[in-house]
Design a protein around this motif. Sequence first.
Motif, PDB file in Angstrom:
ATOM      1  N   ASP A 297      46.540  37.227  43.009  1.00 31.28           N
ATOM      2  CA  ASP A 297      47.365  37.341  41.810  1.00 31.28           C
ATOM      3  C   ASP A 297      46.681  38.142  40.709  1.00 31.28           C
ATOM      4  O   ASP A 297      47.259  38.334  39.627  1.00 31.28           O
ATOM      5  N   ALA A 298      45.462  38.628  40.959  1.00 30.08           N
ATOM      6  CA  ALA A 298      44.688  39.327  39.932  1.00 30.08           C
ATOM      7  C   ALA A 298      44.380  40.756  40.353  1.00 30.08           C
ATOM      8  O   ALA A 298      44.289  41.070  41.542  1.00 30.08           O
ATOM      9  N   MET A 299      44.222  41.621  39.352  1.00 27.43           N
ATOM     10  CA  MET A 299      43.730  42.968  39.588  1.00 27.43           C
ATOM     11  C   MET A 299      42.408  43.126  38.844  1.00 27.43           C
ATOM     12  O   MET A 299      42.293  42.748  37.669  1.00 27.43           O
ATOM     13  N   PHE A 300      41.427  43.662  39.544  1.00 23.52           N
ATOM     14  CA  PHE A 300      40.111  43.928  38.967  1.00 23.52           C
ATOM     15  C   PHE A 300      40.039  45.423  38.683  1.00 23.52           C
ATOM     16  O   PHE A 300      40.038  46.233  39.609  1.00 23.52           O
ATOM     17  N   ILE A 301      39.977  45.780  37.412  1.00 20.79           N
ATOM     18  CA  ILE A 301      39.949  47.193  37.036  1.00 20.79           C
ATOM     19  C   ILE A 301      38.578  47.494  36.443  1.00 20.79           C
ATOM     20  O   ILE A 301      38.308  47.278  35.267  1.00 20.79           O
ATOM     21  N   SER A 302      37.718  47.971  37.319  1.00 21.48           N
ATOM     22  CA  SER A 302      36.352  48.291  36.935  1.00 21.48           C
ATOM     23  C   SER A 302      36.338  49.589  36.131  1.00 21.48           C
ATOM     24  O   SER A 302      37.070  50.532  36.443  1.00 21.48           O
ATOM     25  N   VAL A 303      35.513  49.637  35.091  1.00 22.69           N
ATOM     26  CA  VAL A 303      35.420  50.816  34.226  1.00 22.69           C
ATOM     27  C   VAL A 303      33.965  51.277  34.193  1.00 22.69           C
ATOM     28  O   VAL A 303      33.068  50.511  33.819  1.00 22.69           O
TER      29      VAL A 303
END
Length: 264
Positions: free
Chosen positions: A178-184
């Motif tokens: 249910d989550a999105m991990f958006i690495s920057v």
Amino acid sequence: MLGLIAVDVDGTLVGTGNVVREDVWAAFAGARARGMRVAVCSGRPAVGNALEYARRLDADGWHVFQNGASIVKVDSGESLSEPFPVEKVQALIEHAHRTDRLLEIYTDTDFAITKPGDFAERHAALLGLPYTPKRPEELRGTVVRVQWVVPIAETAAVLAEADPALEFHPAGSPVMPDAMFISVTKAGVDKGSAIRRVAQKYGLSMDRVMAVGDGSNDLHLLRAVGHPVAMGNAEDVLKAVAETVVAHVDEGGLVQAVNLALTL
């Protein structure tokens, strides 16, 4: 036989049960016994489960964490990591508070969060760490990356906040669907740039390197190597650039990739 195989973690090494198959461990042990180097190439930080995976796969080797922002030799702690732009860190923290989103701020070996709660607690469990929330002002050391952890529905909104000085690397995990991990990361820093540095450390040309992945954050990685491999559960964009597509992570696809690397 190839000289190096780079392996993503979530959806590639680790399946839907958050475990690594025993035949996968055996395949890598056999490859190491024959002299092949193995590098974890993950969006996860060099702590908890990801660090243990790296140590088990190649105990004195170089490994890539945090989507290329953290490059660490796990036996000595030596690092090739580049600092995240300092002026951007505080701006993103302030934006996280304004939008009430969870932002994680990372050094090579530690991290802080802007919003304690369910996502933060579950992500700590995924990483194999105790849930001990640390505020950004308590974090010590050089920041190398930040990461948004948001509901799937907020992915587009975060990606729309593009910044030419930064790279955004969205990825999911079967453990937190249910989550999105958006690495920057800093612009120009990604899994592809990192694996080139690892190969250089081993004196290998990129045509002697295989990479295996499943998510869009593995795209730079697969494009960087001579032998790109996509898991059967990979996103279509990854399958389109792969030389080979193997079986699903839960069906031993990674064993197929290792066996292939031993024949090339």
